[in-house]
Write an enzyme that holds these catalytic residues in place. Structure first.
Site, PDB file in Angstrom:
ATOM      1  N   LYS A  75       0.880  -1.181   0.000  1.00 53.33           N
ATOM      2  CA  LYS A  75       0.000   0.000   0.000  1.00 53.33           C
ATOM      3  C   LYS A  75       0.913   1.225   0.000  1.00 53.33           C
ATOM      4  O   LYS A  75       1.432   1.641   1.037  1.00 53.33           O
ATOM      5  CB  LYS A  75      -0.876  -0.010   1.264  1.00 53.33           C
ATOM      6  CG  LYS A  75      -2.196   0.742   1.140  1.00 53.33           C
ATOM      7  CD  LYS A  75      -2.105   2.189   0.748  1.00 53.33           C
ATOM      8  CE  LYS A  75      -1.982   3.101   1.945  1.00 53.33           C
ATOM      9  NZ  LYS A  75      -1.858   4.523   1.572  1.00 53.33           N
ATOM     10  N   GLU A 132       9.269   1.637  10.839  1.00 58.03           N
ATOM     11  CA  GLU A 132      10.359   2.579  10.553  1.00 58.03           C
ATOM     12  C   GLU A 132       9.727   3.970  10.558  1.00 58.03           C
ATOM     13  O   GLU A 132       8.987   4.316   9.640  1.00 58.03           O
ATOM     14  CB  GLU A 132      10.968   2.281   9.170  1.00 58.03           C
ATOM     15  CG  GLU A 132      11.581   0.904   9.053  1.00 58.03           C
ATOM     16  CD  GLU A 132      12.857   0.748   9.859  1.00 58.03           C
ATOM     17  OE1 GLU A 132      13.451   1.764  10.253  1.00 58.03           O
ATOM     18  OE2 GLU A 132      13.240  -0.402  10.110  1.00 58.03           O
ATOM     19  N   CYS A 157      14.038  10.455   6.157  1.00 63.00           N
ATOM     20  CA  CYS A 157      13.874  10.180   7.596  1.00 63.00           C
ATOM     21  C   CYS A 157      15.194  10.342   8.332  1.00 63.00           C
ATOM     22  O   CYS A 157      15.211  10.727   9.491  1.00 63.00           O
ATOM     23  CB  CYS A 157      13.302   8.785   7.801  1.00 63.00           C
ATOM     24  SG  CYS A 157      14.228   7.518   6.939  1.00 63.00           S
TER      25      CYS A 157
HETATM   26  P1  NDP Z   1       2.228   8.694   7.236  1.00 66.22           P
HETATM   27  O1  NDP Z   1       2.399   8.061   8.565  1.00 66.22           O
HETATM   28  O2  NDP Z   1       1.286   9.814   7.107  1.00 66.22           O
HETATM   29  O3  NDP Z   1       1.788   7.610   6.158  1.00 66.22           O
HETATM   30  C1  NDP Z   1       2.529   6.441   5.905  1.00 66.22           C
HETATM   31  C2  NDP Z   1       1.622   5.436   5.207  1.00 66.22           C
HETATM   32  O4  NDP Z   1       0.610   4.985   6.092  1.00 66.22           O
HETATM   33  C3  NDP Z   1       0.896   6.007   3.993  1.00 66.22           C
HETATM   34  O5  NDP Z   1       0.819   5.017   2.997  1.00 66.22           O
HETATM   35  C4  NDP Z   1      -0.466   6.312   4.570  1.00 66.22           C
HETATM   36  O6  NDP Z   1      -1.465   6.376   3.583  1.00 66.22           O
HETATM   37  C5  NDP Z   1      -0.668   5.122   5.476  1.00 66.22           C
HETATM   38  N1  NDP Z   1      -1.674   5.280   6.505  1.00 66.22           N
HETATM   39  C6  NDP Z   1      -2.245   6.426   6.972  1.00 66.22           C
HETATM   40  N2  NDP Z   1      -3.141   6.143   7.957  1.00 66.22           N
HETATM   41  C7  NDP Z   1      -3.124   4.790   8.118  1.00 66.22           C
HETATM   42  C8  NDP Z   1      -3.807   3.887   8.977  1.00 66.22           C
HETATM   43  N3  NDP Z   1      -4.695   4.309   9.875  1.00 66.22           N
HETATM   44  N4  NDP Z   1      -3.533   2.573   8.872  1.00 66.22           N
HETATM   45  C9  NDP Z   1      -2.620   2.124   7.975  1.00 66.22           C
HETATM   46  N5  NDP Z   1      -1.957   2.928   7.132  1.00 66.22           N
HETATM   47  C10 NDP Z   1      -2.192   4.248   7.205  1.00 66.22           C
HETATM   48  O7  NDP Z   1       3.706   9.097   6.795  1.00 66.22           O
HETATM   49  P2  NDP Z   1       4.137   9.940   5.535  1.00 66.22           P
HETATM   50  O8  NDP Z   1       3.660   9.305   4.294  1.00 66.22           O
HETATM   51  O9  NDP Z   1       3.787  11.355   5.827  1.00 66.22           O
HETATM   52  O10 NDP Z   1       5.741   9.745   5.568  1.00 66.22           O
HETATM   53  C11 NDP Z   1       6.610  10.620   6.178  1.00 66.22           C
HETATM   54  C12 NDP Z   1       7.100  10.031   7.486  1.00 66.22           C
HETATM   55  O11 NDP Z   1       7.759   8.799   7.229  1.00 66.22           O
HETATM   56  C13 NDP Z   1       8.126  10.894   8.173  1.00 66.22           C
HETATM   57  O12 NDP Z   1       7.806  11.018   9.532  1.00 66.22           O
HETATM   58  C14 NDP Z   1       9.431  10.124   8.016  1.00 66.22           C
HETATM   59  O13 NDP Z   1      10.362  10.360   9.010  1.00 66.22           O
HETATM   60  C15 NDP Z   1       8.957   8.711   7.997  1.00 66.22           C
HETATM   61  N6  NDP Z   1       9.922   7.881   7.312  1.00 66.22           N
HETATM   62  C16 NDP Z   1      10.664   6.981   8.035  1.00 66.22           C
HETATM   63  C17 NDP Z   1      11.637   6.213   7.422  1.00 66.22           C
HETATM   64  C18 NDP Z   1      12.439   5.202   8.189  1.00 66.22           C
HETATM   65  O14 NDP Z   1      13.075   4.363   7.561  1.00 66.22           O
HETATM   66  N7  NDP Z   1      12.458   5.236   9.505  1.00 66.22           N
HETATM   67  C19 NDP Z   1      11.898   6.345   6.010  1.00 66.22           C
HETATM   68  C20 NDP Z   1      11.063   7.280   5.340  1.00 66.22           C
HETATM   69  C21 NDP Z   1      10.106   8.017   5.993  1.00 66.22           C
HETATM   70  P3  NDP Z   1      -1.783   7.799   2.900  1.00 66.22           P
HETATM   71  O15 NDP Z   1      -0.488   8.424   2.491  1.00 66.22           O
HETATM   72  O16 NDP Z   1      -2.567   7.396   1.734  1.00 66.22           O
HETATM   73  O17 NDP Z   1      -2.490   8.601   3.929  1.00 66.22           O
END
Ligand code: NDP
Length: 537
Positions: free
Chosen positions: A201, A273, A307
């Site tokens: 997803k 992550e 990140c």
């Molecule tokens: P989000 O947490 O907003 O979303 C991540 C994913 O989860 C998206 O596909 C989102 O869908 C989905 N999602 C949202 N709500 C739910 C739910 N209730 N249940 C299941 N899935 C859900 O993160 P971002 O996309 O904004 O990404 C940025 C963040 O990711 C930053 O905080 C960054 O630090 C972190 N990150 C961490 C990394 C690591 O390796 N530690 C690497 C890269 C990023 P949708 O987008 O469609 O809402």
């Protein structure tokens, strides 16, 4: 409307809107996805953040469709597991070649949905994917080979003890928008190599790269339904957790907590992550030119939307002014704007619309509390979403820019008295993803790195640990749970089964029924002999 006809109309609409041929090519992936989805489904428009134009639409899949995909994924998994590592490895190696051959098309797709630069897509996404396909094809059999174990326990003497790794079945990978290939699709590779089927997803903002990679894998012989892409919003992600045997999530800490709660309700494992606020420490004896170059690159690369970006710097007082001057000069020289191919700009767009508010809020909050902006500091006029590369000084931990994840092209730099203060401030954070220390004394640097509570710490470098797929990568504290890469990065997609095989044995073991006082005393004496010796100071 027939698919082909709709296709044609969309191409014409794009042409009228001045959308480039490359954007129209991207639409092919999405319309194929629509066709593969279901008629009448709600849809999501995918926007190019660098131009503001819609480049494609994808289906917003509902829970029922996700459940049906899960049924198909489970059915496909059995054969995929049965064919073994070698056959799976062949598919992955073909995919490695496919990615090399189709690099331009993949970069075009990544750039069209993220607005990142050509180089950010090439170096941090395509190059990662090429490496990862080969790495997991080669190492999956090694990491998941049966482990023969020796035990000190007398009761199992002479028996064969094995730890065996069995794929969990159906894995759900939920990814963010900042690295659609590396951090969404990338986690599918070890899951597949282990013999699982996967439903991915991707973020609703960047689904096209995942769809293209799935198409590429099909061309390379991945059996139907072994990898499926469930496009949709958060609700689609939530529906996926309801179906899978394990969830690999990359995203914000806030959503990560929700994912963990939902996984706990179903008692399925999850690997998280999450966000970070990575500190950089620069000591007086550092190579300042290198430290400044890395500070600029690793805080501004991918427009700071990584990140493990450098999100804050602590610099010892004696070299603070010189370091700040070097960094500011280098940041001023960065070119920002819509990417037009290789070498065109250093800093691309802000991919996710709400991220712009967060960046602006952090800069405004710092200014209001006394910080100075040495360069940048403002959102740029459209079309497209861009933020000026920004250097902030006179900052402290009352400011959001120093304590909350900004995820933008900003670098706040704080003066510290010494390494002790730097370490204390680096650890004063709910996050613990990455960190870096700069000093010419590598041994001292390593000692400081060991004191930082983070999943990874680099000495005289930053972020580079991510490229070594042999090293576990994960977050401490609120930055995550579990790791990707290394042995743990594939074993998490499996359940461990312990096997004990007895070949030759007595008819009855000595500890069994019927209990006799004399035997019990004998066993007790034997235990004392066995464990009662040895020094205990
Ligand atoms: P989000 O947490 O907003 O979303 C991540 C994913 O989860 C998206 O596909 C989102 O869908 C989905 N999602 C949202 N709500 C739910 C739910 N209730 N249940 C299941 N899935 C859900 O993160 P971002 O996309 O904004 O990404 C940025 C963040 O990711 C930053 O905080 C960054 O630090 C972190 N990150 C961490 C990394 C690591 O390796 N530690 C690497 C890269 C990023 P949708 O987008 O469609 O809402």
């Amino acid at each position: 409307m027939a698919g082909a006809q709709q296709d044609q109309m969309e191409r014409e609409a794009h042409a009228e809107n001045g959308v480039s041929g490359s954007d129209a090519a991207v639409t092919d992936v999405a319309t194929a996805a629509s066709a593969a989805g279901q008629a009448g489904a709600a849809s999501i428009s995918v926007e190019n953040p660098a131009t503001g134009q819609v480049v494609a639409t994808v289906p917003d899949l509902d829970a029922e469709t996700v459940a049906e995909m899960a049924r198909r994924g489970r059915a496909a998994q059995q054969h995929w597991n049965a064919i073994g590592f070698e056959a799976r490895g062949r598919v992955l190696l073909r995919a490695q070649k496919w990615l090399l051959d189709n690099g331009e098309r993949v970069i075009e797709t990544i750039v069209s949905e993220t607005g990142k630069t050509y180089e950010d897509a090439e170096f941090a996404e395509v190059a990662y994917g090429v490496n990862a396909f080969g790495f997991w094809a080669k190492n999956a059999p090694k990491y998941l080979a049966d482990r023969h174990v020796k035990s000190s326990q007398l009761l199992v003497r002479g028996k064969k003890l094995i730890v065996r790794y069995r794929p969990l079945g159906l894995i759900g990978v939920i990814g963010p928008w900042n690295y659609p290939l590396t951090n969404s699709f990338g986690d599918c590779i070890p899951a597949l190599a282990a013999g699982n089927s996967v439903i991915l997803k991707p973020s609703e903002v960047t689904p096209l790269t995942s769809l293209l990679m799935a198409e590429g894998l099909r061309e390379c012989g991945l059996p139907e339904d072994v990898l499926q892409v469930a496009t949709g919003r958060g609700q689609t992600g939530a529906a996926l957790i309801e179906q899978v045997d394990m969830v690999m999530f990359t995203g914000s800490t806030r959503t990560g907590r929700m994912v963990a709660q939902e996984a706990a309700k179903r008692l399925i494992p999850c690997s998280l992550e999450l966000g970070g606020k990575d500190p950089m420490i620069v000591l007086s004896d550092a190579d300042l030119e290198r430290a400044a170059n890395l500070a600029v690159y690793y805080s501004m690369q991918n427009a700071g939307q990584t990140c493990i970006s450098i999100e804050r710097a602590y610099v010892e007082a004696p070299i603070y002014d010189e370091f700040v001057a070097k960094v500011t000069e280098k940041v001023r020289a960065l070119r920002v704007g819509p990417p037009q191919g290789p070498g065109s700009v250093e800093v691309g767009a802000i991919t996710f619309p709400p991220q712009m508010q967060t960046i602006e809020e952090h800069v405004a909050d710092a200014r209001a509390k006394g910080a100075r902006v040495l360069t940048g500091g403002n959102a740029m006029p459209g079309p497209g979403r861009f933020f000026e590369p920004t250097v902030l000084v006179d900052v402290d931990h009352t400011m959001k820019a120093m304590t909350e994840e900004t995820f933008g092209p900003t670098l706040p730099i704080m003066k510290v008295a010494d390494a002790e203060e730097a370490v204390r401030l680096a650890n004063e954070s709910p996050y613990g993803l990455g960190a870096s220390v700069f000093t010419k004394d590598a041994a001292k640097g390593e000692q400081i790195a060991r004191r930082i509570h983070a999943g990874a710490a680099n000495v005289n470098d930053a972020l580079i640990n991510y490229t070594a797929l042999e090293l576990p990568m994960g977050g401490a504290k609120a930055s995550g749970l579990g790791t990707r890469h290394g042995a743990g990065g594939i074993r998490k997609y499996c359940e461990e089964q312990s096997l004990v095989v007895t070949k030759m044995a007595l008819k009855r073991e000595v500890h069994m029924f019927p209990y006799k006082a004399r035997t019990t005393r004998l066993i007790q004496r034997f235990f004392k002999l066995l464990y009662g010796r040895g020094r205990r100071d």
